[in-house]
Design a protein around this motif. Structure first.
Motif, PDB file in Angstrom:
ATOM      1  N   GLN A 101       0.938  -1.238  -0.135  1.00 27.90           N
ATOM      2  CA  GLN A 101       0.120   0.110   0.033  1.00 27.90           C
ATOM      3  C   GLN A 101       0.785   1.310  -0.081  1.00 27.90           C
ATOM      4  O   GLN A 101       0.663   1.984  -0.933  1.00 27.90           O
ATOM      5  CB  GLN A 101      -0.676  -0.071   1.362  1.00 27.90           C
ATOM      6  N   ARG A 102       1.761   1.431   0.809  1.00 25.61           N
ATOM      7  CA  ARG A 102       2.602   2.466   1.038  1.00 25.61           C
ATOM      8  C   ARG A 102       3.530   2.776  -0.452  1.00 25.61           C
ATOM      9  O   ARG A 102       3.759   3.907  -0.636  1.00 25.61           O
ATOM     10  CB  ARG A 102       3.415   2.277   2.324  1.00 25.61           C
ATOM     11  N   LEU A 103       3.963   1.805  -0.894  1.00 21.81           N
ATOM     12  CA  LEU A 103       4.890   1.849  -1.905  1.00 21.81           C
ATOM     13  C   LEU A 103       4.152   2.154  -3.138  1.00 21.81           C
ATOM     14  O   LEU A 103       4.554   3.123  -3.951  1.00 21.81           O
ATOM     15  CB  LEU A 103       5.618   0.407  -2.331  1.00 21.81           C
ATOM     16  N   LEU A 104       2.729   1.750  -3.250  1.00 22.90           N
ATOM     17  CA  LEU A 104       1.988   2.139  -4.350  1.00 22.90           C
ATOM     18  C   LEU A 104       1.528   3.677  -4.242  1.00 22.90           C
ATOM     19  O   LEU A 104       1.441   4.274  -5.317  1.00 22.90           O
ATOM     20  CB  LEU A 104       0.778   1.380  -4.498  1.00 22.90           C
ATOM     21  N   TYR A 105       1.285   4.084  -2.945  1.00 17.84           N
ATOM     22  CA  TYR A 105       0.811   5.253  -2.592  1.00 17.84           C
ATOM     23  C   TYR A 105       2.112   6.424  -2.972  1.00 17.84           C
ATOM     24  O   TYR A 105       1.838   7.396  -3.697  1.00 17.84           O
ATOM     25  CB  TYR A 105       0.613   5.676  -1.287  1.00 17.84           C
ATOM     26  N   LEU A 106       3.412   6.142  -2.866  1.00 16.62           N
ATOM     27  CA  LEU A 106       4.330   6.651  -3.166  1.00 16.62           C
ATOM     28  C   LEU A 106       4.611   6.855  -4.484  1.00 16.62           C
ATOM     29  O   LEU A 106       5.035   7.909  -5.174  1.00 16.62           O
ATOM     30  CB  LEU A 106       5.546   6.410  -2.142  1.00 16.62           C
ATOM     31  N   ALA A 107       4.628   5.763  -5.260  1.00 11.95           N
ATOM     32  CA  ALA A 107       4.619   5.690  -6.677  1.00 11.95           C
ATOM     33  C   ALA A 107       3.651   6.658  -7.311  1.00 11.95           C
ATOM     34  O   ALA A 107       4.008   7.213  -8.162  1.00 11.95           O
ATOM     35  CB  ALA A 107       4.611   4.361  -7.163  1.00 11.95           C
ATOM     36  N   PHE A 108       2.311   6.508  -6.737  1.00 12.62           N
ATOM     37  CA  PHE A 108       1.191   7.333  -7.357  1.00 12.62           C
ATOM     38  C   PHE A 108       1.708   8.960  -7.351  1.00 12.62           C
ATOM     39  O   PHE A 108       1.486   9.792  -8.154  1.00 12.62           O
ATOM     40  CB  PHE A 108       0.107   6.998  -6.635  1.00 12.62           C
ATOM     41  N   ILE A 109       2.020   9.351  -5.962  1.00 15.91           N
ATOM     42  CA  ILE A 109       2.431  10.632  -5.783  1.00 15.91           C
ATOM     43  C   ILE A 109       3.492  10.964  -6.478  1.00 15.91           C
ATOM     44  O   ILE A 109       3.677  12.397  -7.074  1.00 15.91           O
ATOM     45  CB  ILE A 109       2.491  10.671  -4.160  1.00 15.91           C
ATOM     46  N   THR A 143      -5.705  14.394 -18.564  1.00 14.89           N
ATOM     47  CA  THR A 143      -5.719  15.062 -17.130  1.00 14.89           C
ATOM     48  C   THR A 143      -6.466  14.530 -16.216  1.00 14.89           C
ATOM     49  O   THR A 143      -6.601  15.376 -14.933  1.00 14.89           O
ATOM     50  CB  THR A 143      -5.975  16.517 -17.672  1.00 14.89           C
ATOM     51  N   LEU A 144      -7.371  13.354 -16.269  1.00  6.71           N
ATOM     52  CA  LEU A 144      -8.203  12.976 -15.342  1.00  6.71           C
ATOM     53  C   LEU A 144      -7.586  12.359 -14.126  1.00  6.71           C
ATOM     54  O   LEU A 144      -8.304  12.453 -12.854  1.00  6.71           O
ATOM     55  CB  LEU A 144      -8.983  12.034 -15.919  1.00  6.71           C
ATOM     56  N   CYS A 145      -6.295  12.185 -14.043  1.00  8.35           N
ATOM     57  CA  CYS A 145      -5.666  11.753 -12.933  1.00  8.35           C
ATOM     58  C   CYS A 145      -4.802  12.723 -12.362  1.00  8.35           C
ATOM     59  O   CYS A 145      -3.814  13.369 -12.835  1.00  8.35           O
ATOM     60  CB  CYS A 145      -4.734  10.651 -13.193  1.00  8.35           C
ATOM     61  N   SER A 146      -5.175  13.247 -10.903  1.00  4.10           N
ATOM     62  CA  SER A 146      -4.532  14.214 -10.489  1.00  4.10           C
ATOM     63  C   SER A 146      -3.728  13.777  -8.916  1.00  4.10           C
ATOM     64  O   SER A 146      -4.441  13.543  -8.071  1.00  4.10           O
ATOM     65  CB  SER A 146      -5.532  15.314  -9.981  1.00  4.10           C
ATOM     66  N   ALA A 147      -2.591  13.640  -9.228  1.00  2.00           N
ATOM     67  CA  ALA A 147      -1.809  13.221  -7.949  1.00  2.00           C
ATOM     68  C   ALA A 147      -1.693  14.161  -6.996  1.00  2.00           C
ATOM     69  O   ALA A 147      -1.885  13.842  -5.626  1.00  2.00           O
ATOM     70  CB  ALA A 147      -0.300  12.939  -8.317  1.00  2.00           C
ATOM     71  N   LEU A 148      -1.853  15.381  -7.183  1.00  3.77           N
ATOM     72  CA  LEU A 148      -2.078  16.503  -6.134  1.00  3.77           C
ATOM     73  C   LEU A 148      -3.374  16.512  -5.149  1.00  3.77           C
ATOM     74  O   LEU A 148      -3.356  16.604  -4.296  1.00  3.77           O
ATOM     75  CB  LEU A 148      -1.915  17.887  -6.754  1.00  3.77           C
ATOM     76  N   GLY A 149      -4.415  16.019  -6.182  1.00  2.22           N
ATOM     77  CA  GLY A 149      -5.718  15.882  -5.551  1.00  2.22           C
ATOM     78  C   GLY A 149      -5.709  14.711  -4.614  1.00  2.22           C
ATOM     79  O   GLY A 149      -6.348  14.884  -3.551  1.00  2.22           O
ATOM     80  N   VAL A 150      -5.097  13.623  -5.069  1.00  3.97           N
ATOM     81  CA  VAL A 150      -5.044  12.529  -4.188  1.00  3.97           C
ATOM     82  C   VAL A 150      -4.250  12.811  -2.840  1.00  3.97           C
ATOM     83  O   VAL A 150      -4.619  12.651  -1.733  1.00  3.97           O
ATOM     84  CB  VAL A 150      -4.415  11.311  -4.749  1.00  3.97           C
ATOM     85  N   LEU A 151      -3.125  13.494  -3.150  1.00  6.27           N
ATOM     86  CA  LEU A 151      -2.323  13.903  -1.761  1.00  6.27           C
ATOM     87  C   LEU A 151      -3.043  14.532  -0.941  1.00  6.27           C
ATOM     88  O   LEU A 151      -3.143  14.419   0.468  1.00  6.27           O
ATOM     89  CB  LEU A 151      -1.015  14.489  -2.421  1.00  6.27           C
ATOM     90  N   LEU A 152      -3.890  15.731  -1.341  1.00 11.44           N
ATOM     91  CA  LEU A 152      -4.485  16.702  -0.397  1.00 11.44           C
ATOM     92  C   LEU A 152      -5.782  15.995   0.106  1.00 11.44           C
ATOM     93  O   LEU A 152      -5.908  16.083   1.462  1.00 11.44           O
ATOM     94  CB  LEU A 152      -5.144  17.694  -1.144  1.00 11.44           C
TER      95      LEU A 152
END
Length: 270
Positions: A101-109, A143-152
């Protein structure tokens, strides 16, 4: 008490000067658009006599209503799509536990750190094979995938009271029902603030529409190029269209000023 009043007055004076400096370019934009064509390069602070010839010339050369409609469609679809996907992804990352989970999250961000110019060519090739080049949908999809939006949003999801989630599950609600009936109503300030940011960012986007759209009059930002050429720039119509590009965002802020301020203050978004 006198010192405190002086400090307060100095602070207000500084804020007033800063606000005037920030607002002056916008004022000059509208002032130039309202000058007569022969006075468009005038440095007079107040445009007089007022004229709408620049707007008439711009409307004669480009379809202003079509430009605004296309830009609005792109901004709404892109902003709402990013917000929805960010909401679902952040909910999964914050509320579930799964392998890596953490690895995937870091990769996504980490995708947020990759410049858009790096992914521009692969995106363009995919859109070409899908037949979406020179279409508004081709502007929106990458543009539909926003890493910033997921982070916030994940930060807000992680701070959400787990007791409410547990109570909803005991009550027999599904994860989908918990998201829309428990989590979302309590995250409205954060969602409002993020939605506003995404809408404005999509509205002002120039680079990607310029790559995908081959027609110069597809969105407002590309329509501005119609008044720029090798023989010289048509500053009057250019300023008229630019002022129309700013107007919807300014009207949105004036209408929703209180809600926007409350959203940013309560959500903690900077």
């Amino acid at each position: 008490m006198t010192i405190d009043r002086l400090r307060t007055a100095a602070s207000h004076l500084l804020l007033t000067i800063t606000a005037l400096v920030c607002a002056f370019p916008i004022y000059w934009l509208f002032a130039t658009s309202l000058r007569r064509p022969e006075d468009v390069t005038s440095l007079a602070p107040i445009p007089w006599p007022l004229s709408v010839e620049n707007y008439a010339d711009a409307a004669h050369k480009v379809d202003i209503a079509g430009l605004i409609a296309n830009t609005f469609v792109v901004a709404v679809l892109s902003g709402s799509g990013q917000l929805l996907i960010a909401l679902l992804a952040s909910y999964a990352f914050a509320m579930y536990t799964f392998p890596l989970q953490r690895l995937l999250y870091l990769a996504f961000i980490g995708t947020w750190l990759v410049p858009f110019q790096v992914t521009m060519l692969p995106n363009y090739i995919v859109l070409t094979r899908l037949g979406l080049i020179d279409s508004l949908l081709g502007v929106v999809v990458p543009t539909l995938c926003s890493a910033l939006g997921v982070l916030l949003l994940r930060q807000h999801m992680a701070a959400f009271p787990k007791e409410l989630i547990a109570a909803a599950r005991i009550d027999g609600r599904s994860s989908w029902s918990i998201l829309w009936t428990v989590v979302v109503p309590n995250l409205r300030p954060a969602l409002a603030a993020l939605g506003i940011l995404l809408f404005i960012n999509a509205w002002n986007e120039y680079f990607w529409p310029a790559v995908v759209l081959r027609r110069s009059n597809s969105v407002l930002q590309l329509g501005l190029r119609s008044f720029m050429g090798t023989e010289g720039d048509q500053w009057g119509p250019l300023m008229a269209v630019a002022s129309l590009a700013c107007l919807p965002v300014l009207v949105l802020y004036l209408l929703l000023q209180r809600q926007i301020v409350n959203a940013f203050v309560r959500s903690g978004l900077k």
